[in-house]
Design an enzyme around this catalytic site. Structure first.
Site, PDB file in Angstrom:
ATOM      1  N   GLN A   1      40.252  38.139  30.074  1.00 59.10           N
ATOM      2  CA  GLN A   1      39.746  37.035  30.877  1.00 59.10           C
ATOM      3  C   GLN A   1      38.798  36.194  30.030  1.00 59.10           C
ATOM      4  O   GLN A   1      37.861  36.725  29.442  1.00 59.10           O
ATOM      5  CB  GLN A   1      39.024  37.568  32.121  1.00 59.10           C
ATOM      6  CG  GLN A   1      39.917  38.317  33.084  1.00 59.10           C
ATOM      7  CD  GLN A   1      40.876  37.402  33.840  1.00 59.10           C
ATOM      8  OE1 GLN A   1      40.732  36.186  33.834  1.00 59.10           O
ATOM      9  NE2 GLN A   1      41.862  37.998  34.490  1.00 59.10           N
TER      10      GLN A   1
ATOM     11  N   TYR B   1      50.655  44.952  37.087  1.00 55.55           N
ATOM     12  CA  TYR B   1      50.120  44.044  36.055  1.00 55.55           C
ATOM     13  C   TYR B   1      48.651  44.372  35.768  1.00 55.55           C
ATOM     14  O   TYR B   1      47.785  43.502  35.780  1.00 55.55           O
ATOM     15  CB  TYR B   1      50.225  42.575  36.484  1.00 55.55           C
ATOM     16  CG  TYR B   1      51.492  42.164  37.193  1.00 55.55           C
ATOM     17  CD1 TYR B   1      52.624  41.801  36.470  1.00 55.55           C
ATOM     18  CD2 TYR B   1      51.557  42.122  38.582  1.00 55.55           C
ATOM     19  CE1 TYR B   1      53.782  41.401  37.123  1.00 55.55           C
ATOM     20  CE2 TYR B   1      52.708  41.731  39.244  1.00 55.55           C
ATOM     21  CZ  TYR B   1      53.818  41.372  38.519  1.00 55.55           C
ATOM     22  OH  TYR B   1      54.958  40.971  39.164  1.00 55.55           O
TER      23      TYR B   1
ATOM     24  N   ASP C   1      48.237  41.099  40.104  1.00 55.03           N
ATOM     25  CA  ASP C   1      47.624  40.037  39.297  1.00 55.03           C
ATOM     26  C   ASP C   1      48.700  39.542  38.333  1.00 55.03           C
ATOM     27  O   ASP C   1      48.645  39.786  37.134  1.00 55.03           O
ATOM     28  CB  ASP C   1      46.411  40.600  38.542  1.00 55.03           C
ATOM     29  CG  ASP C   1      45.675  39.534  37.730  1.00 55.03           C
ATOM     30  OD1 ASP C   1      46.001  38.339  37.875  1.00 55.03           O
ATOM     31  OD2 ASP C   1      44.797  39.909  36.937  1.00 55.03           O
TER      32      ASP C   1
ATOM     33  N   ASN D   1      41.208  45.783  33.717  1.00 54.37           N
ATOM     34  CA  ASN D   1      40.087  44.947  34.146  1.00 54.37           C
ATOM     35  C   ASN D   1      39.681  45.243  35.593  1.00 54.37           C
ATOM     36  O   ASN D   1      38.520  45.550  35.880  1.00 54.37           O
ATOM     37  CB  ASN D   1      40.477  43.467  33.994  1.00 54.37           C
ATOM     38  CG  ASN D   1      39.358  42.506  34.303  1.00 54.37           C
ATOM     39  OD1 ASN D   1      38.258  42.632  33.770  1.00 54.37           O
ATOM     40  ND2 ASN D   1      39.618  41.526  35.157  1.00 54.37           N
TER      41      ASN D   1
ATOM     42  N   GLU E   1      51.793  48.555  33.770  1.00 52.19           N
ATOM     43  CA  GLU E   1      51.636  47.476  32.792  1.00 52.19           C
ATOM     44  C   GLU E   1      52.750  47.631  31.774  1.00 52.19           C
ATOM     45  O   GLU E   1      53.088  48.754  31.373  1.00 52.19           O
ATOM     46  CB  GLU E   1      50.265  47.546  32.118  1.00 52.19           C
ATOM     47  CG  GLU E   1      50.076  46.622  30.931  1.00 52.19           C
ATOM     48  CD  GLU E   1      50.304  45.150  31.267  1.00 52.19           C
ATOM     49  OE1 GLU E   1      51.035  44.483  30.505  1.00 52.19           O
ATOM     50  OE2 GLU E   1      49.769  44.675  32.288  1.00 52.19           O
TER      51      GLU E   1
ATOM     52  N   GLU F   1      41.906  29.650  39.484  1.00 52.59           N
ATOM     53  CA  GLU F   1      42.193  31.067  39.699  1.00 52.59           C
ATOM     54  C   GLU F   1      41.838  31.372  41.150  1.00 52.59           C
ATOM     55  O   GLU F   1      40.760  31.001  41.618  1.00 52.59           O
ATOM     56  CB  GLU F   1      41.348  31.924  38.757  1.00 52.59           C
ATOM     57  CG  GLU F   1      41.736  33.380  38.709  1.00 52.59           C
ATOM     58  CD  GLU F   1      42.578  33.729  37.494  1.00 52.59           C
ATOM     59  OE1 GLU F   1      42.898  34.909  37.333  1.00 52.59           O
ATOM     60  OE2 GLU F   1      42.919  32.821  36.717  1.00 52.59           O
TER      61      GLU F   1
ATOM     62  N   CYS G   1      46.664  33.222  38.910  1.00 53.19           N
ATOM     63  CA  CYS G   1      46.257  32.204  37.934  1.00 53.19           C
ATOM     64  C   CYS G   1      47.062  30.925  38.112  1.00 53.19           C
ATOM     65  O   CYS G   1      46.914  29.988  37.330  1.00 53.19           O
ATOM     66  CB  CYS G   1      46.409  32.738  36.513  1.00 53.19           C
ATOM     67  SG  CYS G   1      48.103  33.181  36.066  1.00 53.19           S
TER      68      CYS G   1
END
Length: 365
Positions: free
Chosen positions: A185, A217, A298, A222, A238, A357, A323
């Protein structure tokens, strides 16, 4: 010169315009009042990359004006972190003074943290040798940074290829390994607020009943590191190997022991959850042992595919971080057939741009 589009005295105006546009664009979903999470008006970007332009023996950082598209020399970068601005010109002066460091250099990338760590990648149109390494090591020591040299099929790590970011989320410190050339990020301050918002939603979800979380994801973990404390178990997926490696290291750094991570795409996980296909990468994971109530997604800018939309709809609680508001809107057209938006947020990761975002928390109707 500095970038022309950073106008701190116009920050509140641009944020209000962005929020108004989002509220209007999502009016059909009857969103609750949009929560706004502000960026610092300046020095908010922890990453930056610059082209290097050569004129005779001189070279300089070059960028393109977003309006005129014309190139210009950059001597400071107001949207960049204070560490980036502190290092930019001393680094360039040292490069100009060294034929080894300057020769065929075409790009410089900065990765910094809120604790003032800095990793600088110097990228070349030539192969690098021991003479380059010697001068790069001297520069690394002089500026108190870490340097990586890159060229075609070559990566020279002088010390380490990551920094460790520290984020304060709802009063607790979290630590994240951030790898060079991997996604992180860019706006650390807004990321802290985004994680805090998701944490508050998870706390509300789990106050009445204990359950498990599925995360798609997950990147470098994070959100996972923060949300894991609210759930019994977490299954995170992921696809990128470097991100999976970073996530596991970040779980270790933060004492997170209730997360299992699988290297699967969202499409593959959907097939596994629907028992359409078996995966060797899931051979040690018993999907039936999880009691999922909540899913966190995400996704990249393309949003969710139709199969993942259907998977998401099978959960009582959905946390969707986006995003790209346009693909979020497309996905909500399907998801809101079974769910309603209970909370909506705008995280201003990219001030002074049209990028937004968003976060939405949905519950089953």
């Amino acid at each position: 010169m500095s970038l022309p589009n950073v106008l701190p005295n116009k920050y509140e105006e641009q944020l209000a315009n962005k929020a108004s546009h989002i509220a209007g664009d999502f009016a059909e979903f009857n969103l609750p009042e949009l929560e706004l999470f502000r960026s610092q008006p300046e020095h908010y970007r922890m990453r930056a990359e610059f082209h290097v332009w050569h004129e005779g023996e001189h070279c300089y950082y070059r960028m393109f004006d977003p309006q005129s598209k014309k190139p210009f020399e950059v001597t400071d970068f107001p949207s960049g972190s204070t560490t980036i601005n502190r290092l930019m010109m001393p680094l360039m002066e040292a490069i100009i003074a060294s034929q080894q460091l300057k020769k065929r250099l075409f790009q410089v990338e900065f990765l910094t943290t809120q604790t003032r760590e800095a990793l600088v990648s110097l990228i070349y149109h030539r192969q690098l040798d021991e003479h380059w390494q010697q001068e790069a090591r001297e520069l690394q020591a002089q500026l108190g940074i870490r340097i990586i040299g890159r060229a075609r099929k070559q990566k020279l790590v002088l010390d380490q290829d990551y920094v460790t970011e520290t984020l304060n989320v709802n009063g607790r410190l979290f630590y994240y390994t951030q790898m060079e050339n991997s996604f992180t990020q860019p706006n650390a301050g807004v990321n802290e607020q985004m994680l805090a918002w998701a944490g508050r939603a998870a706390k509300a979800i789990t106050q009445s009943t204990s359950s498990d979380l599925l995360e798609l994801y997950c990147g470098n973990g994070n959100f996972t590191c923060v949300l894991a404390g609210y759930f019994n178990k977490v299954l995170a997926t992921e696809i990128a190997k470097t991100s999976v490696h970073s996530a596991r290291e970040n779980f270790r750094l933060n004492g997170v022991e209730n997360v299992t991570i699988a290297r699967l795409s969202s499409e593959e996980l959907t097939q596994a959850m629907n028992k359409e296909r078996a995966f060797r990468r899931l051979s040690d994971i018993d999907l039936d042992s999880y009691c999922f109530s909540t899913i966190l997604v995400d996704p990249p800018r393309a949003g969710l595919d139709s199969g993942t939309e259907k998977l998401v709809q099978s959960f009582d609680n959905i946390l969707y971080i986006s995003c790209n508001p346009q693909t979020l809107k497309q996905n909500l057209s399907t998801i809101c057939q079974t769910h309603k938006v209970a909370k909506a947020a705008l995280f201003d990761q990219f001030p002074y741009t049209h990028h937004a975002e968003m976060g939405v928390y949905l519950i089953r109707r």
